[in-house]
Design a protein around this motif. Structure first.
Motif, PDB file in Angstrom:
ATOM      1  N   ALA A 137       0.859  -1.191   0.000  1.00 34.96           N
ATOM      2  CA  ALA A 137       0.000   0.000   0.000  1.00 34.96           C
ATOM      3  C   ALA A 137       0.890   1.235   0.000  1.00 34.96           C
ATOM      4  CB  ALA A 137      -0.903   0.004   1.224  1.00 34.96           C
ATOM      5  N   GLY A 138       0.336   2.368  -0.423  1.00 33.42           N
ATOM      6  CA  GLY A 138       1.074   3.621  -0.439  1.00 33.42           C
ATOM      7  C   GLY A 138       0.656   4.526   0.705  1.00 33.42           C
ATOM      8  N   PHE A 139       1.620   5.265   1.269  1.00 31.44           N
ATOM      9  CA  PHE A 139       1.374   6.147   2.407  1.00 31.44           C
ATOM     10  C   PHE A 139       2.124   7.456   2.221  1.00 31.44           C
ATOM     11  CE2 PHE A 139       0.781   1.862   3.880  1.00 31.44           C
ATOM     12  CZ  PHE A 139      -0.329   1.950   4.706  1.00 31.44           C
ATOM     13  N   ASP A 140       1.576   8.531   2.784  1.00 34.49           N
ATOM     14  CA  ASP A 140       2.257   9.827   2.767  1.00 34.49           C
ATOM     15  C   ASP A 140       3.410   9.851   3.756  1.00 34.49           C
ATOM     16  OD1 ASP A 140       0.591  10.916   0.812  1.00 34.49           O
ATOM     17  OD2 ASP A 140      -0.874  11.566   2.304  1.00 34.49           O
ATOM     18  N   ALA A 141       3.229   9.201   4.900  1.00 36.80           N
ATOM     19  CA  ALA A 141       4.246   9.206   5.951  1.00 36.80           C
ATOM     20  C   ALA A 141       5.035   7.896   5.953  1.00 36.80           C
ATOM     21  CB  ALA A 141       3.604   9.417   7.318  1.00 36.80           C
ATOM     22  N   ARG A 142       6.355   8.018   6.020  1.00 34.84           N
ATOM     23  CA  ARG A 142       7.235   6.840   6.045  1.00 34.84           C
ATOM     24  C   ARG A 142       6.903   5.931   7.228  1.00 34.84           C
ATOM     25  NH1 ARG A 142      12.310   4.994   7.831  1.00 34.84           N
ATOM     26  NH2 ARG A 142      13.514   4.005   6.155  1.00 34.84           N
ATOM     27  N   GLU A 143       6.662   6.516   8.394  1.00 36.42           N
ATOM     28  CA  GLU A 143       6.366   5.744   9.599  1.00 36.42           C
ATOM     29  C   GLU A 143       5.104   4.900   9.439  1.00 36.42           C
ATOM     30  OE1 GLU A 143       6.709   9.164   9.627  1.00 36.42           O
ATOM     31  OE2 GLU A 143       8.827   9.126  10.152  1.00 36.42           O
ATOM     32  N   ASP A 144       4.100   5.441   8.731  1.00 39.17           N
ATOM     33  CA  ASP A 144       2.863   4.689   8.503  1.00 39.17           C
ATOM     34  C   ASP A 144       3.119   3.482   7.605  1.00 39.17           C
ATOM     35  OD1 ASP A 144       1.486   6.533  10.047  1.00 39.17           O
ATOM     36  OD2 ASP A 144       0.715   7.656   8.317  1.00 39.17           O
ATOM     37  N   ALA A 145       3.973   3.657   6.608  1.00 41.02           N
ATOM     38  CA  ALA A 145       4.314   2.548   5.710  1.00 41.02           C
ATOM     39  C   ALA A 145       5.051   1.459   6.469  1.00 41.02           C
ATOM     40  CB  ALA A 145       5.148   3.046   4.539  1.00 41.02           C
ATOM     41  N   ILE A 146       5.964   1.853   7.355  1.00 38.66           N
ATOM     42  CA  ILE A 146       6.720   0.886   8.144  1.00 38.66           C
ATOM     43  C   ILE A 146       5.795   0.118   9.080  1.00 38.66           C
ATOM     44  CG2 ILE A 146       8.433   0.683  10.000  1.00 38.66           C
ATOM     45  CD1 ILE A 146       9.956   2.988   8.585  1.00 38.66           C
ATOM     46  N   ALA A 147       4.924   0.825   9.787  1.00 37.30           N
ATOM     47  CA  ALA A 147       3.993   0.173  10.719  1.00 37.30           C
ATOM     48  C   ALA A 147       3.078  -0.804   9.979  1.00 37.30           C
ATOM     49  CB  ALA A 147       3.174   1.226  11.464  1.00 37.30           C
ATOM     50  N   TYR A 148       2.581  -0.398   8.832  1.00 37.38           N
ATOM     51  CA  TYR A 148       1.691  -1.266   8.046  1.00 37.38           C
ATOM     52  C   TYR A 148       2.428  -2.543   7.623  1.00 37.38           C
ATOM     53  CZ  TYR A 148      -1.717  -2.713   4.566  1.00 37.38           C
ATOM     54  OH  TYR A 148      -2.643  -3.425   3.851  1.00 37.38           O
ATOM     55  N   ALA A 149       3.644  -2.386   7.129  1.00 34.65           N
ATOM     56  CA  ALA A 149       4.415  -3.542   6.669  1.00 34.65           C
ATOM     57  C   ALA A 149       4.757  -4.486   7.821  1.00 34.65           C
ATOM     58  CB  ALA A 149       5.694  -3.078   5.970  1.00 34.65           C
ATOM     59  N   LYS A 150       5.121  -3.943   8.984  1.00 37.50           N
ATOM     60  CA  LYS A 150       5.404  -4.786  10.154  1.00 37.50           C
ATOM     61  C   LYS A 150       4.181  -5.602  10.549  1.00 37.50           C
ATOM     62  CE  LYS A 150       8.946  -2.113  12.567  1.00 37.50           C
ATOM     63  NZ  LYS A 150       9.203  -1.289  13.768  1.00 37.50           N
ATOM     64  N   ASN A 151       3.033  -4.933  10.625  1.00 37.58           N
ATOM     65  CA  ASN A 151       1.802  -5.635  10.988  1.00 37.58           C
ATOM     66  C   ASN A 151       1.435  -6.690   9.957  1.00 37.58           C
ATOM     67  OD1 ASN A 151       1.404  -4.225  13.388  1.00 37.58           O
ATOM     68  ND2 ASN A 151       0.239  -2.609  12.378  1.00 37.58           N
ATOM     69  N   TRP A 152       1.583  -6.342   8.689  1.00 47.26           N
ATOM     70  CA  TRP A 152       1.269  -7.296   7.621  1.00 47.26           C
ATOM     71  C   TRP A 152       2.160  -8.535   7.749  1.00 47.26           C
ATOM     72  CZ3 TRP A 152       3.931  -9.829   3.927  1.00 47.26           C
ATOM     73  CH2 TRP A 152       3.185 -10.493   2.957  1.00 47.26           C
ATOM     74  N   ALA A 153       3.457  -8.324   7.969  1.00 47.91           N
ATOM     75  CA  ALA A 153       4.399  -9.438   8.070  1.00 47.91           C
ATOM     76  C   ALA A 153       4.096 -10.314   9.282  1.00 47.91           C
ATOM     77  CB  ALA A 153       5.827  -8.910   8.142  1.00 47.91           C
ATOM     78  N   GLN A 154       3.773  -9.698  10.415  1.00 45.00           N
ATOM     79  CA  GLN A 154       3.430 -10.477  11.603  1.00 45.00           C
ATOM     80  C   GLN A 154       2.178 -11.304  11.363  1.00 45.00           C
ATOM     81  OE1 GLN A 154       3.364  -7.372  14.527  1.00 45.00           O
ATOM     82  NE2 GLN A 154       5.553  -7.564  14.951  1.00 45.00           N
ATOM     83  N   ASP A 155       1.187 -10.735  10.707  1.00 48.07           N
ATOM     84  CA  ASP A 155      -0.038 -11.478  10.364  1.00 48.07           C
ATOM     85  C   ASP A 155       0.275 -12.622   9.404  1.00 48.07           C
ATOM     86  OD1 ASP A 155      -1.516  -9.783  11.973  1.00 48.07           O
ATOM     87  OD2 ASP A 155      -2.337  -8.623  10.287  1.00 48.07           O
TER      88      ASP A 155
END
Length: 71
Positions: free
Chosen positions: A46-64
């Motif tokens: 997914a695309g995000f304006d904030a780098r931190e939001d992209a990182i958090a999303y990817a971490k959660n996705w990977a854990q899931d």
């Protein structure tokens, strides 16, 4: 579920494209002899304006993703 960070590593570093940060995750592991190997690479999530939001999303996705496959 908690993953042993010495055996499984999640790299959620986003890439910058078209003015936004593209979330993606690379999941890798470490063998007993210390050599690494790739478990999975997500591609763009997914695309995000904030780098931190992209990182958090990817971490959660990977854990899931790990939880769904290895419980």
């Amino acid at each position: 579920m908690r993953f042993n960070s010495t055996l499984i590593v999640i790299d959620p570093t986003p890439r910058r494209a078209d003015g936004e940060y593209m979330a993606h995750a690379r999941i890798s592991g470490s063998r007993a002899d210390g050599t690494g190997y790739e478990i999975h690479s997500s591609g763009d999530l997914a695309g995000f304006d904030a780098r931190e939001d992209a990182i958090a999303y990817a971490k959660n996705w990977a854990q899931d993703w790990l939880h769904a496959r290895f419980g």
